[in-house]
Each structure stands twice: as C-alpha cells, then as structure tokens.
Design an enzyme around this catalytic site. Structure first.
Site, PDB file in Angstrom:
ATOM      1  N   CYS A 129     -66.534 142.805  66.130  1.00 23.43           N
ATOM      2  CA  CYS A 129     -67.723 143.261  65.726  1.00 23.43           C
ATOM      3  C   CYS A 129     -67.728 143.732  67.888  1.00 23.43           C
ATOM      4  O   CYS A 129     -67.585 142.857  68.540  1.00 23.43           O
ATOM      5  CB  CYS A 129     -69.159 142.879  66.012  1.00 23.43           C
ATOM      6  SG  CYS A 129     -70.643 142.319  66.081  1.00 23.43           S
ATOM      7  N   CYS A 155     -74.717 142.401  62.069  1.00 25.54           N
ATOM      8  CA  CYS A 155     -75.349 143.757  63.445  1.00 25.54           C
ATOM      9  C   CYS A 155     -75.612 144.809  62.938  1.00 25.54           C
ATOM     10  O   CYS A 155     -75.965 145.356  63.689  1.00 25.54           O
ATOM     11  CB  CYS A 155     -75.607 142.372  64.892  1.00 25.54           C
ATOM     12  SG  CYS A 155     -73.874 142.874  65.314  1.00 25.54           S
ATOM     13  N   GLU A 215     -42.554 102.028  53.950  1.00 22.60           N
ATOM     14  CA  GLU A 215     -43.966 101.737  54.123  1.00 22.60           C
ATOM     15  C   GLU A 215     -44.891 103.003  54.313  1.00 22.60           C
ATOM     16  O   GLU A 215     -44.454 104.393  55.086  1.00 22.60           O
ATOM     17  CB  GLU A 215     -43.827 100.765  55.222  1.00 22.60           C
ATOM     18  CG  GLU A 215     -43.933 101.798  56.688  1.00 22.60           C
ATOM     19  CD  GLU A 215     -43.529 100.311  57.764  1.00 22.60           C
ATOM     20  OE1 GLU A 215     -42.555  99.922  58.106  1.00 22.60           O
ATOM     21  OE2 GLU A 215     -45.054  99.884  58.382  1.00 22.60           O
ATOM     22  N   ASP A 262     -52.589 107.896  59.301  1.00 25.26           N
ATOM     23  CA  ASP A 262     -53.069 109.207  59.656  1.00 25.26           C
ATOM     24  C   ASP A 262     -54.003 108.611  60.229  1.00 25.26           C
ATOM     25  O   ASP A 262     -55.003 108.338  60.144  1.00 25.26           O
ATOM     26  CB  ASP A 262     -53.163 109.703  58.643  1.00 25.26           C
ATOM     27  CG  ASP A 262     -53.392 111.616  59.322  1.00 25.26           C
ATOM     28  OD1 ASP A 262     -53.201 111.570  60.253  1.00 25.26           O
ATOM     29  OD2 ASP A 262     -53.979 112.515  59.349  1.00 25.26           O
ATOM     30  N   LYS A 273     -42.394 113.341  55.873  1.00 26.79           N
ATOM     31  CA  LYS A 273     -43.432 113.951  55.668  1.00 26.79           C
ATOM     32  C   LYS A 273     -43.766 113.942  53.888  1.00 26.79           C
ATOM     33  O   LYS A 273     -43.121 114.316  53.618  1.00 26.79           O
ATOM     34  CB  LYS A 273     -43.141 114.944  56.436  1.00 26.79           C
ATOM     35  CG  LYS A 273     -43.313 114.704  57.893  1.00 26.79           C
ATOM     36  CD  LYS A 273     -44.055 113.489  58.429  1.00 26.79           C
ATOM     37  CE  LYS A 273     -45.371 114.237  58.784  1.00 26.79           C
ATOM     38  NZ  LYS A 273     -45.147 115.132  60.448  1.00 26.79           N
ATOM     39  N   CYS A 324     -75.662 141.158  69.187  1.00 34.44           N
ATOM     40  CA  CYS A 324     -75.189 140.627  67.333  1.00 34.44           C
ATOM     41  C   CYS A 324     -75.522 138.855  67.553  1.00 34.44           C
ATOM     42  O   CYS A 324     -75.001 138.190  67.939  1.00 34.44           O
ATOM     43  CB  CYS A 324     -73.762 140.201  67.008  1.00 34.44           C
ATOM     44  SG  CYS A 324     -73.399 139.922  65.796  1.00 34.44           S
ATOM     45  N   ALA A 336     -46.997 121.208  59.322  1.00 31.61           N
ATOM     46  CA  ALA A 336     -45.845 121.787  59.793  1.00 31.61           C
ATOM     47  C   ALA A 336     -45.504 122.611  60.335  1.00 31.61           C
ATOM     48  O   ALA A 336     -44.235 122.921  60.932  1.00 31.61           O
ATOM     49  CB  ALA A 336     -45.508 122.076  57.970  1.00 31.61           C
ATOM     50  N   LYS A 393     -46.694 106.015  56.197  1.00 32.06           N
ATOM     51  CA  LYS A 393     -47.788 106.031  57.795  1.00 32.06           C
ATOM     52  C   LYS A 393     -48.771 106.236  57.856  1.00 32.06           C
ATOM     53  O   LYS A 393     -49.149 107.709  57.136  1.00 32.06           O
ATOM     54  CB  LYS A 393     -46.252 107.623  58.169  1.00 32.06           C
ATOM     55  CG  LYS A 393     -46.472 108.574  59.663  1.00 32.06           C
ATOM     56  CD  LYS A 393     -45.640 109.301  59.788  1.00 32.06           C
ATOM     57  CE  LYS A 393     -46.232 109.983  60.955  1.00 32.06           C
ATOM     58  NZ  LYS A 393     -46.829 110.551  61.609  1.00 32.06           N
ATOM     59  N   CYS A 404     -70.044 145.702  61.811  1.00 33.35           N
ATOM     60  CA  CYS A 404     -70.313 143.691  61.547  1.00 33.35           C
ATOM     61  C   CYS A 404     -71.198 143.719  60.304  1.00 33.35           C
ATOM     62  O   CYS A 404     -72.854 144.141  60.851  1.00 33.35           O
ATOM     63  CB  CYS A 404     -71.276 143.583  63.101  1.00 33.35           C
ATOM     64  SG  CYS A 404     -71.394 141.787  62.905  1.00 33.35           S
ATOM     65  N   TYR A 418     -47.502  97.368  62.426  1.00 40.85           N
ATOM     66  CA  TYR A 418     -46.937  97.889  61.784  1.00 40.85           C
ATOM     67  C   TYR A 418     -45.368  97.493  63.118  1.00 40.85           C
ATOM     68  O   TYR A 418     -43.867  98.165  62.677  1.00 40.85           O
ATOM     69  CB  TYR A 418     -46.807  98.994  61.272  1.00 40.85           C
ATOM     70  CG  TYR A 418     -47.487  99.966  61.617  1.00 40.85           C
ATOM     71  CD1 TYR A 418     -46.009 100.609  63.591  1.00 40.85           C
ATOM     72  CD2 TYR A 418     -47.832 100.654  61.391  1.00 40.85           C
ATOM     73  CE1 TYR A 418     -46.553 101.362  64.002  1.00 40.85           C
ATOM     74  CE2 TYR A 418     -48.301 101.907  62.688  1.00 40.85           C
ATOM     75  CZ  TYR A 418     -47.568 102.271  63.431  1.00 40.85           C
ATOM     76  OH  TYR A 418     -48.599 103.477  64.597  1.00 40.85           O
TER      77      TYR A 418
HETATM   78  S1  IVH Z   1     -43.048 102.615  63.514  1.00 45.52           S
HETATM   79  C1  IVH Z   1     -40.485 103.692  67.256  1.00 45.52           C
HETATM   80  N1  IVH Z   1     -44.536 102.618  61.507  1.00 45.52           N
HETATM   81  O1  IVH Z   1     -46.777 107.538  63.629  1.00 45.52           O
HETATM   82  C2  IVH Z   1     -41.303 103.836  66.239  1.00 45.52           C
HETATM   83  N2  IVH Z   1     -45.657 104.264  63.074  1.00 45.52           N
HETATM   84  O2  IVH Z   1     -44.788 110.141  64.426  1.00 45.52           O
HETATM   85  C3  IVH Z   1     -42.499 103.467  66.310  1.00 45.52           C
HETATM   86  N3  IVH Z   1     -47.160 105.837  62.675  1.00 45.52           N
HETATM   87  O3  IVH Z   1     -47.064 107.061  67.069  1.00 45.52           O
HETATM   88  C4  IVH Z   1     -43.648 103.954  65.173  1.00 45.52           C
HETATM   89  N4  IVH Z   1     -47.758 104.589  60.418  1.00 45.52           N
HETATM   90  O4  IVH Z   1     -49.264 106.123  65.521  1.00 45.52           O
HETATM   91  C5  IVH Z   1     -44.733 103.376  62.193  1.00 45.52           C
HETATM   92  N5  IVH Z   1     -45.824 102.322  59.396  1.00 45.52           N
HETATM   93  C6  IVH Z   1     -45.606 102.993  60.051  1.00 45.52           C
HETATM   94  C7  IVH Z   1     -46.854 104.219  61.065  1.00 45.52           C
HETATM   95  C8  IVH Z   1     -46.591 104.812  62.197  1.00 45.52           C
HETATM   96  C9  IVH Z   1     -48.164 105.330  61.428  1.00 45.52           C
HETATM   97  C10 IVH Z   1     -47.467 106.678  63.235  1.00 45.52           C
HETATM   98  C11 IVH Z   1     -47.612 106.065  64.650  1.00 45.52           C
HETATM   99  C12 IVH Z   1     -46.221 106.509  65.743  1.00 45.52           C
HETATM  100  C13 IVH Z   1     -46.231 107.868  64.687  1.00 45.52           C
HETATM  101  C14 IVH Z   1     -45.450 108.267  65.161  1.00 45.52           C
END
Ligand code: IVH
Length: 703
Positions: free
Chosen positions: A443, A423, A126, A130, A326, A449, A44, A128, A420, A238
């Site tokens: 400290c 120490c 779909e 991580d 997000k 320390c 964020a 995202k 501290c 994807y």
């Molecule tokens: S589409 C042109 N789909 O998020 C955009 N990205 O913040 C192509 N990521 O670099 C990305 N899940 O590493 C897409 N279902 C998903 C994703 C995804 C994770 C990541 C990806 C991208 C980053 C963008």
C-alpha cells in the site's frame, strides 16, 4: 530450498558467499528464537539452513568461517541477567529426519567404536521436550546456581527464578549423589496451563504467547522471581554436566538416580537393542503425542553405555552419542472459505486463507498464510477449494496444495487487489535498483493508511520495542478507533488526550477500573526512558529492525548523534554525509534510504519532536569501551598478512570500532598493508593516524 545451487555444483567463490549468507541467516534466526522468543523460520527450514552450511563446509573445509554457525549454539539473551560459565558446555543435538538417518546414526557409532557385528548396542529413546534447557548446580546436595544455556558456553544466571519451580529441589533427596553435580533438563509449560496462562494474559490486555515454549522462556527469564513463581513452569531432568564423581554406568541408570534424588524424569524412557526397536518407539511417541499434555517435537536417542558416550565424544556443537529424530510437520485437509488481505506495518498486503476450522496436532487452525500473489498463482488456490495444510512448530500454518484441482465447479482464480483494502491507496509491487520486482504488493498510503498506522502503534508498544505492560493490540485498537492515540507520541499523552477528547477518565471505562488504569499509566511512565536500540526498532521504519537498530545503537551510542547523522544524510543531495551511515559494516543502502525517507516526511518530523519531549533515549552500549579503539573509525587498506580482511573487520567491530570502507575527515586510523594506494595518500593529506598491520595487532592484542 528453492533456487539453490547444489553443493557439488558450487564454485569456490559461490561457496564462500553461500557460507557468509548462511552464517547471517542462521544468526538472525537464532536471535529471533533465543533472544526475542519469536521464531520466524520453521524448524525444518532452520535445520535445512544448518544442514546446507555443514555440507558446504565439508566440501570446502578451508572456507569454514571463524564465526561458523556449526561452532555456535544459540546466542546470549540481551538484558538483565548475570552470566554463568558452564563447567561443561551445553551442546545441541544433531537431527535425524528419516529412518535411514537413524540407521546411519547407529552404524556410525559401531564404526567409530570398532564394534564387532554381534556386539549388542543399547540405545535409549525418550521424548524431546519443546521447552528450554536449564542447568542446576548442586553442592553437597544443595542447589547453588541455575543457568540457561545461553550461547552454550556461558548462560544467564536464573538462580532466584529457578528456585521458585516445584520440580527443582532445593535439597536433593536420598543419598549417593556426587558432592558436586550439575543436573540438566528442560523447563516447559503443560498444554492446559498454557491455555489458562494465555487466557489470563488476554483478559489483562497483555500480548498472548505464541506457544508454550515461548511462555516458558518468558516465565523463566523474568526480572522478578515472584512473577516466575506464578508461572506454571515444570522441569524434566534428562542429562548432567560437570560431576565430581561418576554416579552411574548407563544413561538408564543415571536417569533412575536423578528420579531417586527428587527430579521429575520422563516415563516414556526406554532402552532398545535394535534400530527397529528405536523406530517403533518413535512411531509410538507420534501416536501418544497429542495426549501427553505437553509439547514434544521429536524423540532423542542416546547410547546407553556411558563409557561409550565418553569415547564417542563431540563434534563441534553436538555429541556423537545422541541424536534427535524430529517429527514430521503435521498435516490436515480442509476447505478455504475466503481469502482476505491483511495490511502490515510497512504496508505489505498479505493474502490470508480463512479455513473451515480443523484440529492439526491438537491445535485448532482457522487461518493459513498464502504469502503473496506468486504463491497463490503457484498453488492455484481458489475460494471453495479443498487444501492440504501443514503446521510445523510454531509458525503460521501453510497451504501445501489443492487436493481437488480438477473439480468442475471451481471459483474464479483469486486476484490480488491493486488498491489497499483499508485506505484505497494504490498498492504496487516495487522494483529495486537491479530491476527486480518485489514479490509483495505494498500500500502506498503510508501515514494515511489506518491499517499501517495501527500496526505500527502495536509494534511500538510491543514486547519487541518499548514493551509497555498492559498495552497490547486490543488497547491500541480501542484508543485508535476513538481518536485518542494516532501516533506514538500520543501514548505518553494518554491521560490528557482522553480528557481532551471529551471521554470519561479511563478508570471509568469498561474493562479498566481504578487499579488497571493506574497500572497502565504507571507502565507508560516507566517507559519514558527507553534504550536506543528498542526505541529505534519501535519506530517501525522499513528495513530498520532490531538487528539494524542495535548496530546503530552500538555505533553511535548517543541518540542525538545518530539522528543528526540521519538528518545530515537527508539534507545532503551529494550523498557524502550518508557515508557516516552506509560505511558501517552491516548497514545497507535500503536501511539508510528508509531512514532518510522517514526523516524527510514533515508528519514524522513533528511526531519525533513531540515524542522526544515526552521521552529520554538512553545511550547505547559501545562494546568493550575500555578498548583504545572504541568509538574510533578505522579503515583497512592494502593486503593484510596475519588475518583476512573479514577477520580484521570483525575484530575491530567487536572492540567497539567503526569500520569504514573509505577515508574521510572522520577517519581516526588507517591500517595500511603492502600495496596501499589512494587511501593511504588521502589519509596522509588529512593527517589521519596511519599504522602497519603489525602496529594494529600490537594495539589490539590482549584485549
Ligand atoms: S539431551 C548433549 N534430551 O534439545 C545433548 N535434550 O536440540 C544434551 N531437549 O538443548 C541434550 N528434550 O534443550 C536432551 N530428552 C532430551 C531433550 C533435550 C529436549 C533439548 C535440549 C537441548 C536441545 C538440543
């Protein structure tokens, strides 16, 4: 963010400074995230920086910097891999933070395409994932190469590593694939696999990974593919990059084709013809999130029709046809059982809330940082209070507020100790040269320390510095307690010092054994040669972190030359010698002050002498050493016409020159524009080469 001036109230001068500050902060955050796999901002906060940068650029388009973060996606990794240029850039996604942003996303698409109101627009949703993105190039159905995203334009060649993943087919299944296709997706590690991996890391005395994404990034970027093969890396496809011919008409159809050709695709993929449908999918994803078995940090929406995607195209770093919605940070309420003080590597005292353990977003949380005494005062948190906490992304959980501040039986307000806890030395809040008090209490014990000493040693052997395999926090604590390793030099004398202290050989210690003791000694020996930048960062000198260390390493190249300059600065009360350090663009007075203080301390002098008998410091890499200005010290003066001063400096630095603000005996070239005065005169007196701006451009153009 706190204390920031609203964009509409910024003066032009303030806006320019803000853009410079944001460019630097975003660059540092990118480096921490992509290069060091060790983020220091919440998603964020990072997004807020980027948003503010974009807003200022929109309000002051003429101030947009040539190195604007809105044009760049991430940065390149620093070691080891070959480079692969992406046929189609690997871009990033814009973010939506609330329902309104999603409505605006769809409305903008309609406006851009000029669609009538009754025209149906299908958008897919779909998860995202991580993890980290990976690009796989197939020719005639056979995997040719694999690359990380890198800076979006050029990535790292991880072909050998990617081949070890079960989810990456070497030969595409079925038929109908384009003769050339670049498949894109996300490499990730599942939650259970992550827990098992970390347990194994811990048992082997190695540092554990902070989160599955870092573990996945670390796993994919191994030098030895055999190590990658042992990591539980998975891959979801994807998206795609360069293709020799179109293979679908919709996003939906394309993902179905990828699945048919043998890729794992995400089941939670659906198409919706209304914003309400997308938002329902988003809320559904939040519900399912904890049980998925892998980390996701939002939902990605994409326009389904590929001809529309094509027409919508891209704006700087992100497509117009997709957006990432997000997830909000996860929150929970629990009780503060105690407030402890942690002493860091540079002596800072950090109050830490010990919490009644609670699960937040699938992770058990028992500690939260309280940052400093001002934060404690602001929140008025006391032991016994019920508090709301938040876990956002990877960073340490934070305390948001006290939920029962009107309770009658609250304990006394917490007071930060002025000594501290480790120490007993005085702990003070320093005041800088502008009279501003540091928010942190430190400290003053320095080397005496034990907490500082141990933290510094941990840092010295850590991944970020020397990166000694098998030498982690646990080992440092053990050897420190037994008096075997007290300073970094002792790391290299481990075997001898174990014997001298009268202990059994390490191989007979509990938890070691012949093999792991031998491995540890070998790992230590391997790091007797260390790169300049890592070594300097490893010393843990305040204000001299990785970025500063790398800058010194690129500028001086040779460790001895750098250290001679530090000693000369230390020994010169007039501050003239110091200019060799302070004149480097990007090096501040604080870093130079710390270096001088470090080099003045007799203990450190002895330690360094001993350490350098054990180690060899490898030369730093001067950028573009073939350039005729590499290693030269250049000064710009007078007004420049073809470029701004900042641009000129940046170009010179990127060609390996040192840019200085003042002319001295060390200056090689003075570039003088109209209006040049005293600097020009001095350069002529000293016999320094003087050039016009045009001559300079001639010299460096085409490089
Ligand atoms: S589409 C042109 N789909 O998020 C955009 N990205 O913040 C192509 N990521 O670099 C990305 N899940 O590493 C897409 N279902 C998903 C994703 C995804 C994770 C990541 C990806 C991208 C980053 C963008």
């Amino acid at each position: 963010m706190n204390g920031e001036i609203a964009v509409e109230d910024l003066s032009e001068d303030q806006a320019r400074k803000e853009l410079a500050r944001l460019a630097t902060e975003i660059k540092l955050a990118d480096a921490a995230y992509y290069v060091e796999d060790d983020p220091h901002l919440t998603d964020a906060d990072y997004d807020a920086l980027r948003k503010r940068n974009l807003a200022i650029e929109a309000a002051f388009p003429h101030l947009k910097r040539s190195d604007s973060p809105s044009d760049a996606v991430g940065v390149m990794g620093r070691d080891g891999f070959g480079k692969i240029e992406h046929g189609v850039p690997m871009l990033s996604l814009d973010n939506a933070f609330n329902d309104e942003d999603v409505h605006e996303f769809v409305a903008r698409i309609r406006r851009f395409l000029g669609l009538p109101e009754d025209q149906r627009v299908d958008v897919t949703a779909e998860p995202k994932i991580d993890g980290l993105s990976l690009s796989l190039t197939y020719e005639n159905g056979v995997l040719q190469k694999a690359a990380t995203r890198g800076d979006g334009r050029v990535g790292e060649d991880v072909t050998a590593n990617a081949r070890t993943l079960d989810d990456v087919p070497n030969q595409l299944a079925g038929d109908g694939w384009p003769s050339k296709i670049e498949v894109r997706g996300e490499v990730y590690i599942g939650s259970d696999d992550f827990a098992a991996l970390n347990a194994a890391e811990e048992a082997a005395g190695r540092k554990t990974y902070m989160n599955p994404r870092n573990a996945a990034a670390g796993g994919l970027r191994q030098k030895d593919p055999a190590v990658t093969a042992k990591r539980p890396l998975k891959f979801f496809a994807y998206a795609w990059g360069e293709v020799s011919e179109a293979f679908a008409e919709t996003q939906n159809g394309a993902v179905t084709a990828l699945a048919k050709w043998g890729f794992q695709t995400n089941d939670l993929f659906d198409s919706h013809d209304s914003v309400d449908g997308l938002l329902a999918a988003y809320r559904d994803m939040i519900e399912r999130r904890a049980a998925l078995g892998y980390d996701i940090d939002g939902v990605v929406y994409k326009v389904d029709r590929l001809d529309w995607q094509e027409r919508l195209g891209f704006v700087s770093r992100a497509p117009r046809w997709a957006i990432a919605h997000k997830f909000p940070a996860e929150k929970a309420v629990t009780t503060i059982e105690a407030i402890d003080i942690q002493v860091g590597r540079t002596g800072s005292l950090t109050p830490v809330a010990r919490l009644r353990p609670i699960t937040v977003g699938g992770v058990v949380v028992s500690n939260a940082t309280l940052h400093n005494e001002e934060e404690i005062e602001r929140l008025d948190v006391r032991v016994g209070d019920q508090v709301e906490i938040q876990r956002a992304g990877d960073v340490i959980p934070q305390v948001l507020r006290v939920t029962d501040p009107d309770r009658s039986d609250r304990s006394e307000p917490f007071e930060m100790p002025h000594a501290c806890p480790e120490c007993g030395s005085e702990a003070v809040r320093e005041v800088d040269d502008k009279g501003k008090e540091d928010v942190r209490r430190r400290c003053t014990g320095g080397l005496i320390c034990p907490a500082q000493a141990v933290e510094r040693l941990k840092h010295f052997v850590s991944r970020k510095a020397l990166d000694i395999d098998g030498f982690g926090a646990k080992q440092i604590e053990l050897f420190y307690e037994r008096g075997i390793v007290k300073g970094p030099q002792h790391v290299f004398q481990l075997e001898r010092r174990v014997a001298e202290a009268g202990f059994d050989p390490l191989s007979q210690w509990e938890g070691f054994g012949d093999v792991s003791a031998a491995k540890l000694f070998a790992a230590i020996d391997e790091k007797r040669e260390a790169p300049f930048g890592r070594f300097l960062n490893g010393l843990g000198i305040r204000h001299v972190g990785q970025t500063t260390s790398d800058l010194f390493s690129r500028t001086f190249v040779k460790w001895d030359e750098f250290w001679r300059a530090v000693e000369a600065a230390r020994d010169d009360p007039d501050g003239v010698e110091e200019q060799a350090l302070t004149s480097i663009d990007g090096i501040g007075a604080a870093a130079v002050g710390s270096l001088k203080a470090f080099a003045s301390e007799p203990h450190n002098q002895e330690m360094m002498a001993e350490l350098l008998r054990e180690m060899t410091i490898l030369d730093g890499e001067a950028p573009a050493s073939e350039s005729p200005v590499a290693g030269k010290t250049v000064v710009f003066t007078g007004s420049l016409e073809a470029m701004t001063r900042d641009e000129a400096k940046a170009r010179a630095t990127s060609l390996g020159a040192k840019v200085s603000g003042s002319v001295s005996g060390r200056t090689d070239i003075l570039v003088a524009g109209p209006g040049a005065g005293s600097k020009l005169k001095k350069a002529q007196e000293l016999g320094v080469t003087v050039m016009t701006e045009a001559e300079w451009i001639d010299l460096v153009s085409g490089l």
